[in-house]
Design a protein around this motif. Structure first.
Motif, PDB file in Angstrom:
ATOM      1  N   MET A   1       0.817  -1.190   0.000  1.00 50.33           N
ATOM      2  CA  MET A   1       0.000   0.000   0.000  1.00 50.33           C
ATOM      3  C   MET A   1       0.868   1.265   0.000  1.00 50.33           C
ATOM      4  O   MET A   1       0.593   2.186  -0.737  1.00 50.33           O
ATOM      5  CB  MET A   1      -0.926  -0.022   1.212  1.00 50.33           C
ATOM      6  CG  MET A   1      -1.665   1.247   1.415  1.00 50.33           C
ATOM      7  SD  MET A   1      -3.322   0.894   1.918  1.00 50.33           S
ATOM      8  CE  MET A   1      -3.978   2.507   1.939  1.00 50.33           C
ATOM      9  N   SER A   4       2.085   2.471  -3.208  1.00 50.46           N
ATOM     10  CA  SER A   4       1.097   3.032  -4.131  1.00 50.46           C
ATOM     11  C   SER A   4       0.896   4.532  -3.900  1.00 50.46           C
ATOM     12  O   SER A   4       0.256   5.198  -4.694  1.00 50.46           O
ATOM     13  CB  SER A   4      -0.246   2.294  -4.000  1.00 50.46           C
ATOM     14  OG  SER A   4      -0.842   2.570  -2.738  1.00 50.46           O
ATOM     15  N   TRP A   5       1.439   5.058  -2.809  1.00 49.58           N
ATOM     16  CA  TRP A   5       1.342   6.491  -2.529  1.00 49.58           C
ATOM     17  C   TRP A   5       2.225   7.255  -3.511  1.00 49.58           C
ATOM     18  O   TRP A   5       3.190   6.719  -4.064  1.00 49.58           O
ATOM     19  CB  TRP A   5       1.813   6.808  -1.123  1.00 49.58           C
ATOM     20  CG  TRP A   5       1.008   6.209  -0.022  1.00 49.58           C
ATOM     21  CD1 TRP A   5      -0.060   5.365  -0.118  1.00 49.58           C
ATOM     22  CD2 TRP A   5       1.226   6.400   1.374  1.00 49.58           C
ATOM     23  NE1 TRP A   5      -0.520   5.036   1.124  1.00 49.58           N
ATOM     24  CE2 TRP A   5       0.254   5.651   2.056  1.00 49.58           C
ATOM     25  CE3 TRP A   5       2.145   7.125   2.104  1.00 49.58           C
ATOM     26  CZ2 TRP A   5       0.171   5.626   3.437  1.00 49.58           C
ATOM     27  CZ3 TRP A   5       2.075   7.090   3.481  1.00 49.58           C
ATOM     28  CH2 TRP A   5       1.094   6.350   4.136  1.00 49.58           C
TER      29      TRP A   5
END
Length: 87
Positions: A1, A4-5
């Motif tokens: 996650m 994905s920033w």
């Protein structure tokens, strides 16, 4: 996650993590703030006695904890009317 920033958001998160690691958990300052060799000041802060009503009521309640309550008991502050009857 995390990957994905955006790169900017990842940089900000890493910076915040590093800053948190450098912050004293007791007083909330960082060593560099006191170190004149890196732009800090020997007297960066002055101690001032304060009273926190929240800490006061927690300390009073904590003193009422007995061995009969068992282990792992802690005091939590909740806004009035949340999770208990209103006085």
């Amino acid at each position: 996650m995390f990957l994905s920033w955006s790169a900017d958001d990842r940089d900000k998160a890493l910076w915040q993590h590093q800053r948190a690691r450098q912050t004293c958990p007791d007083c909330g300052t960082r060593r560099a703030e006191w170190d004149e060799r890196v732009g800090g000041h020997r007297h960066a802060y002055i101690p001032v006695k304060q009273r926190c009503r929240g800490c006061e009521v927690v300390a009073a309640m904590r003193s009422s904890i007995t061995p009969k309550d068992g282990r792992g008991v802690y005091i939590e502050l909740r806004p009035r009317g949340v999770g208990h009857a209103k006085p």
